[in-house]
Write a protein that holds these residues in place. Structure first.
Motif, PDB file in Angstrom:
ATOM      1  N   TYR A 215      -3.941   0.984   1.952  1.00 20.13           N
ATOM      2  CA  TYR A 215      -3.755   1.083   3.398  1.00 20.13           C
ATOM      3  C   TYR A 215      -4.484   2.301   3.954  1.00 20.13           C
ATOM      4  CZ  TYR A 215      -0.238   4.726   2.464  1.00 20.13           C
ATOM      5  OH  TYR A 215       0.398   5.872   2.057  1.00 20.13           O
TER       6      TYR A 215
ATOM      7  N   GLN B 261      -4.459   4.338   7.926  1.00 20.92           N
ATOM      8  CA  GLN B 261      -3.882   4.334   9.263  1.00 20.92           C
ATOM      9  C   GLN B 261      -3.725   5.763   9.758  1.00 20.92           C
ATOM     10  OE1 GLN B 261      -0.165   2.437   8.387  1.00 20.92           O
ATOM     11  NE2 GLN B 261       0.760   4.282   7.568  1.00 20.92           N
TER      12      GLN B 261
ATOM     13  N   GLN C  57      -0.658  -0.238   7.767  1.00 22.89           N
ATOM     14  CA  GLN C  57      -1.822  -1.041   8.135  1.00 22.89           C
ATOM     15  C   GLN C  57      -2.737  -1.139   6.909  1.00 22.89           C
ATOM     16  OE1 GLN C  57      -3.607   0.673  11.636  1.00 22.89           O
ATOM     17  NE2 GLN C  57      -1.666   0.696  12.764  1.00 22.89           N
TER      18      GLN C  57
END
Length: 237
Positions: free
Chosen positions: A139, A141, A156
């Motif tokens: 991820y 983010q 995310q």
């Protein structure tokens, strides 16, 4: 009379020559016998040494083969289990990381059951391994730690958490004709990769921070005076 004396002298001389010849023959026979005995002893000693050397070699080979079989058995039954891994990099309002729910590498039998395998006892020509990966994802983010967001499901993901399964089979036969020496069966249920514009910008910013700069920076800049050295030597001192 003189003829008799000459014949008697010749007879005595022939007797002496015969005795000398007999003694030479006996000496030569004794010498040959001694050489034969010596050669027999040398061959016996050499055979004994060779036998001891063979015994030592066979003993060392047995020890070496035992150790190799023991190491091979340990490696073949080696199992690896990893659970709940989370590696994160945070800074400059960026959060990036790798998550892994579980990873398991184990030895199985022909039916796929996890168990301890002794192929020397079962005379099995195949080695079976199984790899299971669950919940592996990446991820990237903005850092939401200050907002109290710590749930991994809300991240995310560039690479959404996936599950992967692989089965490996190895044959001990040097030349395989009817079947392959290495056989791998893998299964990947789904694969999702997504990179948004925001994540792309964050990746550039993270790369600029992580990548080392070639510019020479001063040591302990927080303790350095903000005035030039030429006119403020006392402060620098």
């Amino acid at each position: 009379r003189s003829a008799k004396r000459e014949n008697k002298g010749n007879t005595s001389k022939s007797i002496v020559d015969q005795d000398r010849l007999d003694s030479i023959v006996r000496a030569d026979t004794a010498r040959k016998s001694a050489l034969a005995v010596r050669k027999a002893w040398e061959e016996k000693a050499e055979y004994t040494l060779m036998g001891e050397q063979i015994d030592q070699d066979s003993s060392s080979e047995q020890k070496s083969s035992f150790l190799s079989r023991l190491v091979r058995r340990i490696i073949e039954n080696l199992q690896l289990e990893i659970e709940d891994v989370h590696l994160a990099v945070k800074g400059c309002d960026i959060a990036a990381g790798v998550v892994l729910k579980s990873l398991r590498l184990s030895t199985t039998d022909n039916d796929g059951n996890v168990k301890f395998v002794d192929r020397q006892a079962t005379h099995d020509a195949f080695l079976h391994k199984e790899l299971l990966i669950s919940g592996f994802g990446i991820y990237l983010q903005e850092d939401m730690t200050s907002e109290g967001t710590t749930n991994l499901e809300d991240n995310q993901y560039v690479l959404s958490p996936l599950s992967f399964e692989a089965k490996f089979r190895e044959s001990d036969v040097a030349k395989c004709i009817e079947y392959p020496k290495y056989l791998i069966h893998s299964k990947l249920q789904s694969l999702s990769i997504k990179l948004s514009r925001t994540q792309l910008e964050l990746s550039h910013r993270l790369a600029s921070v992580v990548t080392p700069s070639t510019k020479i920076r001063p040591l302990f800049p927080e303790y350095r005076p903000l005035v030039p050295v030429s006119e403020n030597a006392q402060e620098w001192w």
